[in-house]
Structure formats: C-alpha cells, structure tokens
Design a protein around this motif. Structure first.
Motif, PDB file in Angstrom:
ATOM      1  N   PHE A   1       7.368  -8.890  -5.207  1.00 48.25           N
ATOM      2  CA  PHE A   1       7.046  -7.957  -6.288  1.00 48.25           C
ATOM      3  C   PHE A   1       6.037  -6.887  -5.852  1.00 48.25           C
ATOM      4  O   PHE A   1       6.131  -5.726  -6.251  1.00 48.25           O
ATOM      5  CB  PHE A   1       6.514  -8.723  -7.504  1.00 48.25           C
ATOM      6  CG  PHE A   1       7.601  -9.294  -8.377  1.00 48.25           C
ATOM      7  CD1 PHE A   1       8.774  -9.818  -7.833  1.00 48.25           C
ATOM      8  CD2 PHE A   1       7.461  -9.297  -9.751  1.00 48.25           C
ATOM      9  CE1 PHE A   1       9.778 -10.335  -8.643  1.00 48.25           C
ATOM     10  CE2 PHE A   1       8.457  -9.808 -10.582  1.00 48.25           C
ATOM     11  CZ  PHE A   1       9.618 -10.328 -10.018  1.00 48.25           C
ATOM     12  N   PHE A   2       5.069  -7.257  -5.059  1.00 43.10           N
ATOM     13  CA  PHE A   2       4.081  -6.300  -4.551  1.00 43.10           C
ATOM     14  C   PHE A   2       4.730  -5.373  -3.530  1.00 43.10           C
ATOM     15  O   PHE A   2       4.608  -4.139  -3.627  1.00 43.10           O
ATOM     16  CB  PHE A   2       2.905  -7.054  -3.918  1.00 43.10           C
ATOM     17  CG  PHE A   2       1.919  -6.183  -3.197  1.00 43.10           C
ATOM     18  CD1 PHE A   2       1.008  -5.417  -3.902  1.00 43.10           C
ATOM     19  CD2 PHE A   2       1.901  -6.134  -1.808  1.00 43.10           C
ATOM     20  CE1 PHE A   2       0.081  -4.612  -3.240  1.00 43.10           C
ATOM     21  CE2 PHE A   2       0.980  -5.330  -1.130  1.00 43.10           C
ATOM     22  CZ  PHE A   2       0.073  -4.570  -1.852  1.00 43.10           C
ATOM     23  N   ALA A   3       5.435  -5.943  -2.565  1.00 40.80           N
ATOM     24  CA  ALA A   3       6.090  -5.146  -1.517  1.00 40.80           C
ATOM     25  C   ALA A   3       7.080  -4.157  -2.122  1.00 40.80           C
ATOM     26  O   ALA A   3       7.202  -3.021  -1.656  1.00 40.80           O
ATOM     27  CB  ALA A   3       6.789  -6.063  -0.518  1.00 40.80           C
ATOM     28  N   ALA A   4       7.784  -4.581  -3.155  1.00 44.51           N
ATOM     29  CA  ALA A   4       8.790  -3.718  -3.778  1.00 44.51           C
ATOM     30  C   ALA A   4       8.167  -2.427  -4.288  1.00 44.51           C
ATOM     31  O   ALA A   4       8.757  -1.339  -4.171  1.00 44.51           O
ATOM     32  CB  ALA A   4       9.482  -4.457  -4.917  1.00 44.51           C
ATOM     33  N   GLN A   5       6.977  -2.517  -4.849  1.00 42.90           N
ATOM     34  CA  GLN A   5       6.320  -1.326  -5.385  1.00 42.90           C
ATOM     35  C   GLN A   5       5.824  -0.407  -4.270  1.00 42.90           C
ATOM     36  O   GLN A   5       5.920   0.818  -4.380  1.00 42.90           O
ATOM     37  CB  GLN A   5       5.156  -1.733  -6.292  1.00 42.90           C
ATOM     38  CG  GLN A   5       5.587  -2.442  -7.562  1.00 42.90           C
ATOM     39  CD  GLN A   5       6.499  -1.578  -8.409  1.00 42.90           C
ATOM     40  OE1 GLN A   5       6.221  -0.409  -8.662  1.00 42.90           O
ATOM     41  NE2 GLN A   5       7.612  -2.150  -8.856  1.00 42.90           N
ATOM     42  N   ILE A   6       5.293  -0.992  -3.215  1.00 43.35           N
ATOM     43  CA  ILE A   6       4.837  -0.182  -2.081  1.00 43.35           C
ATOM     44  C   ILE A   6       6.001   0.624  -1.523  1.00 43.35           C
ATOM     45  O   ILE A   6       5.886   1.832  -1.276  1.00 43.35           O
ATOM     46  CB  ILE A   6       4.234  -1.068  -0.976  1.00 43.35           C
ATOM     47  CG1 ILE A   6       3.050  -1.897  -1.508  1.00 43.35           C
ATOM     48  CG2 ILE A   6       3.805  -0.213   0.220  1.00 43.35           C
ATOM     49  CD1 ILE A   6       1.888  -1.093  -1.999  1.00 43.35           C
ATOM     50  N   MET A   7       7.144  -0.039  -1.316  1.00 42.23           N
ATOM     51  CA  MET A   7       8.296   0.632  -0.719  1.00 42.23           C
ATOM     52  C   MET A   7       8.947   1.613  -1.690  1.00 42.23           C
ATOM     53  O   MET A   7       9.413   2.678  -1.284  1.00 42.23           O
ATOM     54  CB  MET A   7       9.299  -0.411  -0.235  1.00 42.23           C
ATOM     55  CG  MET A   7       8.759  -1.272   0.901  1.00 42.23           C
ATOM     56  SD  MET A   7      10.000  -2.376   1.632  1.00 42.23           S
ATOM     57  CE  MET A   7      10.242  -3.562   0.295  1.00 42.23           C
ATOM     58  N   LYS A   8       8.966   1.269  -2.968  1.00 40.80           N
ATOM     59  CA  LYS A   8       9.577   2.149  -3.968  1.00 40.80           C
ATOM     60  C   LYS A   8       8.850   3.481  -4.065  1.00 40.80           C
ATOM     61  O   LYS A   8       9.475   4.552  -4.111  1.00 40.80           O
ATOM     62  CB  LYS A   8       9.569   1.451  -5.339  1.00 40.80           C
ATOM     63  CG  LYS A   8      10.019   2.340  -6.490  1.00 40.80           C
ATOM     64  CD  LYS A   8       9.872   1.613  -7.827  1.00 40.80           C
ATOM     65  CE  LYS A   8      10.198   2.520  -9.014  1.00 40.80           C
ATOM     66  NZ  LYS A   8      10.001   1.818 -10.319  1.00 40.80           N
ATOM     67  N   HIS A   9       7.530   3.440  -4.100  1.00 42.28           N
ATOM     68  CA  HIS A   9       6.745   4.652  -4.301  1.00 42.28           C
ATOM     69  C   HIS A   9       6.437   5.385  -2.997  1.00 42.28           C
ATOM     70  O   HIS A   9       5.938   6.522  -3.031  1.00 42.28           O
ATOM     71  CB  HIS A   9       5.445   4.318  -5.025  1.00 42.28           C
ATOM     72  CG  HIS A   9       5.636   3.887  -6.441  1.00 42.28           C
ATOM     73  ND1 HIS A   9       5.860   4.774  -7.481  1.00 42.28           N
ATOM     74  CD2 HIS A   9       5.668   2.644  -7.010  1.00 42.28           C
ATOM     75  CE1 HIS A   9       6.006   4.108  -8.612  1.00 42.28           C
ATOM     76  NE2 HIS A   9       5.895   2.811  -8.356  1.00 42.28           N
ATOM     77  N   ASN A  10       6.712   4.756  -1.851  1.00 44.68           N
ATOM     78  CA  ASN A  10       6.451   5.364  -0.549  1.00 44.68           C
ATOM     79  C   ASN A  10       7.657   5.138   0.364  1.00 44.68           C
ATOM     80  O   ASN A  10       7.571   4.431   1.365  1.00 44.68           O
ATOM     81  CB  ASN A  10       5.187   4.758   0.083  1.00 44.68           C
ATOM     82  CG  ASN A  10       3.960   4.933  -0.800  1.00 44.68           C
ATOM     83  OD1 ASN A  10       3.298   5.955  -0.774  1.00 44.68           O
ATOM     84  ND2 ASN A  10       3.665   3.904  -1.588  1.00 44.68           N
ATOM     85  N   PRO A  11       8.798   5.730   0.022  1.00 46.27           N
ATOM     86  CA  PRO A  11      10.040   5.422   0.742  1.00 46.27           C
ATOM     87  C   PRO A  11      10.036   5.825   2.206  1.00 46.27           C
ATOM     88  O   PRO A  11      10.853   5.305   2.983  1.00 46.27           O
ATOM     89  CB  PRO A  11      11.095   6.207  -0.052  1.00 46.27           C
ATOM     90  CG  PRO A  11      10.338   7.299  -0.732  1.00 46.27           C
ATOM     91  CD  PRO A  11       9.007   6.702  -1.072  1.00 46.27           C
ATOM     92  N   ASN A  12       9.155   6.723   2.621  1.00 42.67           N
ATOM     93  CA  ASN A  12       9.107   7.139   4.028  1.00 42.67           C
ATOM     94  C   ASN A  12       8.138   6.297   4.859  1.00 42.67           C
ATOM     95  O   ASN A  12       8.106   6.423   6.083  1.00 42.67           O
ATOM     96  CB  ASN A  12       8.707   8.607   4.128  1.00 42.67           C
ATOM     97  CG  ASN A  12       9.711   9.520   3.448  1.00 42.67           C
ATOM     98  OD1 ASN A  12      10.911   9.317   3.550  1.00 42.67           O
ATOM     99  ND2 ASN A  12       9.217  10.522   2.736  1.00 42.67           N
ATOM    100  N   LEU A  13       7.343   5.468   4.193  1.00 41.61           N
ATOM    101  CA  LEU A  13       6.328   4.671   4.883  1.00 41.61           C
ATOM    102  C   LEU A  13       6.982   3.613   5.770  1.00 41.61           C
ATOM    103  O   LEU A  13       7.781   2.804   5.285  1.00 41.61           O
ATOM    104  CB  LEU A  13       5.422   3.989   3.855  1.00 41.61           C
ATOM    105  CG  LEU A  13       4.261   3.155   4.401  1.00 41.61           C
ATOM    106  CD1 LEU A  13       3.206   4.067   5.027  1.00 41.61           C
ATOM    107  CD2 LEU A  13       3.639   2.311   3.276  1.00 41.61           C
ATOM    108  N   PRO A  14       6.674   3.582   7.065  1.00 40.82           N
ATOM    109  CA  PRO A  14       7.216   2.522   7.934  1.00 40.82           C
ATOM    110  C   PRO A  14       6.704   1.149   7.488  1.00 40.82           C
ATOM    111  O   PRO A  14       5.489   0.937   7.391  1.00 40.82           O
ATOM    112  CB  PRO A  14       6.673   2.880   9.321  1.00 40.82           C
ATOM    113  CG  PRO A  14       6.379   4.350   9.244  1.00 40.82           C
ATOM    114  CD  PRO A  14       5.899   4.575   7.834  1.00 40.82           C
ATOM    115  N   CYS A  15       7.620   0.244   7.193  1.00 34.32           N
ATOM    116  CA  CYS A  15       7.252  -1.100   6.749  1.00 34.32           C
ATOM    117  C   CYS A  15       7.978  -2.123   7.611  1.00 34.32           C
ATOM    118  O   CYS A  15       9.120  -1.917   8.026  1.00 34.32           O
ATOM    119  CB  CYS A  15       7.629  -1.305   5.286  1.00 34.32           C
ATOM    120  SG  CYS A  15       6.715  -0.254   4.125  1.00 34.32           S
TER     121      CYS A  15
END
Length: 319
Positions: A134-148
C-alpha cells in the motif's frame, strides 16, 4: 569523463538500512545498499508500519481480500491499517519523494512490496501473489518516473546495474533547471544520453529523437513530460548483449580513421567476445575508453554511456 558531484538521495525501507523496525524487532539489512551503493548516495529511511502507529514488536499483518476491497490487517482480520498506509504513502509521495532519485523497497511486504505481494482470501485458506504494498503503490503512482527496485531483485547483477544507472540518469535530469529548459537544452541532454539509451532500447532512442525533432511550436512543458517519461521507460529494460555489442560497434566507428589495423582487430575481437558472452562489458569498454583518451573526441567525451555511475561500484564487471 566521470563527475558526480551532486548529492543523490534514495528512499529505502528502513529495515533494509538495518533498522530494527520489523514486526519481530529484526531487520533485513541490504549489504549492497548500505556497504556499496551507500558510499555514493544518501538514504532517506521509511518504515510505513511504524509511521502509522504500529508498535515494535507487533503482530504480523497481511493483505486480505474482502469482497472487492483489500484490507491490510492481522491474520484474524482485525486492526486494518490499509487506509492509514495509503494516506501516509500519498503524503510521502507528494511531499518528500520529489526530492528522491530512486527508491529501494522491501520485497513481499504488505506495505512496501512493489509486486507479487500475497493477498489472502478472507478465510485465510489460500492466497495469490497479485498485491502491491500500500505504501509502495502510492510512491510509484505519484512518481511514475522514479527508479524503484526491491531488495531481492538487486541480487541479480543485471537488475542491480540497471537500477543504479537509472538513478544516476534521473538525478542528471533533476539537476537541470527545468524552468529554463527549452528544445535546445533537451536536445543536448538527449545527445549526451544517446548511446546509453541506444544500448537499452533502440526504438525508444529513435522515438525520442523524433519527439525532439518535431518539438518546435509545441507546448514545451508537455514535450519535457513526454521526454522524461519515455526516457525512463526505455532505460528500464536491461540492456541485452546484442544491443550493447551493436552500440559498441557504433562507438568503434568514431575511431576508424585513427586506429592501426592491429588496434582495430583487437577492438573488434573484444566486442565479438563480449557478444558471445566470453568477456564482460568492461573489457571492450576499457579499450574504447583508452582510445578515447589517446584520440580525443568532445562528442564522445560527453557520452554518459562511458561512465553512467562511479566506476568503483564495479557494476559492469559482471555483465
């Protein structure tokens, strides 16, 4: 050619940094992140479960499907923290993650897993690996270009190299004064990353060239948004030996009029041995760097491909 002066900040699940924040008071320290990459970056640590008020130690939590929704709760169904984790993730994603150049998540965690997180049925008798933390999903959703990336996947030498490369490229982008970037600056940025992108995704390289070639007269903000999105997507594909060898051959062409017959043969053999999997990428690259030192070329000197990250990380030794 190697200059990395700006401080790079990477988000990381706190347990991977060695902090004893897990449900059992343990941690899952990543030696690569902390002992190798940690020499070149700064980490911002996050434990979403502790951040939403869960204690150390604490009962385990899991993702549980209840009808059309998924809860994050104890195995008995109590203590749902799903909404709290989502709210915290959204807050970090929008207020703090914009300053980050990458993020390393703890795999399989109901809060931090990037993919394949277990989702249990309500009875607890079965599960499927379809969830996202749930936490990771928000990071990736709002920062789609961020390397994860996840800690487990960083054990793969190709995925490890790819992640670090993307972090450094994204940092290059972040250090641009984007308010002052126009088509000329974008084209110059693209030119510096030409061979790096070509080695990962030739189609993306050509597509971005066309985007910039037709950019005049279009909304520059939209062009910039499209550019960085397609660039990071293109680089997310680990480079194949075939693509790398083709890129090396392109670079070899710059020296066709200055190398001796023996030097040309030596370089051709090194590239072919790499293509066949006999030697790592570092072998033909070292030869090319040597020739570039002897036969200076300003355009090639600016190519990020030669030094996408600090050589001391030795990431190209094993690929």
């Amino acid at each position: 050619m190697e200059a990395f002066e700006s401080t790079i900040q990477i988000g990381i699940s706190a347990c991977l940094a060695g902090e004893k924040v897990r449900f059992d008071t343990g941690h899952k320290r990543s030696n690569f992140c902390m002992d190798e990459l940690g020499n070149y970056v700064e980490y911002k640590k996050f434990c979403p479960e502790v951040a939403v008020g869960m204690s150390i130690p604490r009962a385990t939590i899991r993702q549980v499907r209840v009808g059309d929704t998924i809860k994050v709760c104890r195995p008995d169904g109590s203590g749902d923290v799903g909404q709290s984790l989502t709210a915290y993730g959204e807050r970090v994603a929008t207020e703090q993650a914009k300053e980050l150049s990458g993020f390393v998540f703890c795999a399989k965690s109901p809060s931090c897993g990037m993919e394949r997180v277990k989702v249990y049925n309500e009875a607890g008798t079965g599960n499927s690996s379809e969830g996202i933390g749930f936490f990771a999903a928000q990071i990736m959703k709002h920062n789609p270009n961020l390397p994860c990336e996840e800690n487990g996947r960083l054990s793969d030498r190709h995925l490890r190299e790819n992640f670090v490369m993307r972090v450094y490229v994204y940092k290059h982008w972040q250090t641009l004064n984007l308010d002052c970037v126009g088509v000329h600056e974008l084209t110059r940025f693209h030119a510096k990353h030409k061979y790096l992108l070509m080695s990962h995704n030739y189609e993306a390289y050509k597509a971005l060239g066309r985007l910039l070639g037709n950019a005049v007269g279009h909304d520059i903000e939209e062009i910039k948004a499209q550019y960085i999105s397609h660039l990071m997507q293109g680089l997310s594909r680990p480079a194949s030996r075939k693509n790398q060898a083709n890129t090396l051959s392109h670079l070899q062409g710059y020296f066709k009029n200055v190398l001796s017959k023996i030097e040309k043969q030596e370089l051709c053999e090194a590239i072919e041995q790499y293509r066949e999997g006999i030697v790592p990428l570092y072998v033909p690259l070292t030869l090319l760097k040597h020739h570039l030192t002897v036969h200076s070329n300003d355009y090639l000197t600016e190519q990020v491909y030669f030094n996408p990250y600090p050589n001391a990380l030795k990431l190209r030794f094993g690929i």
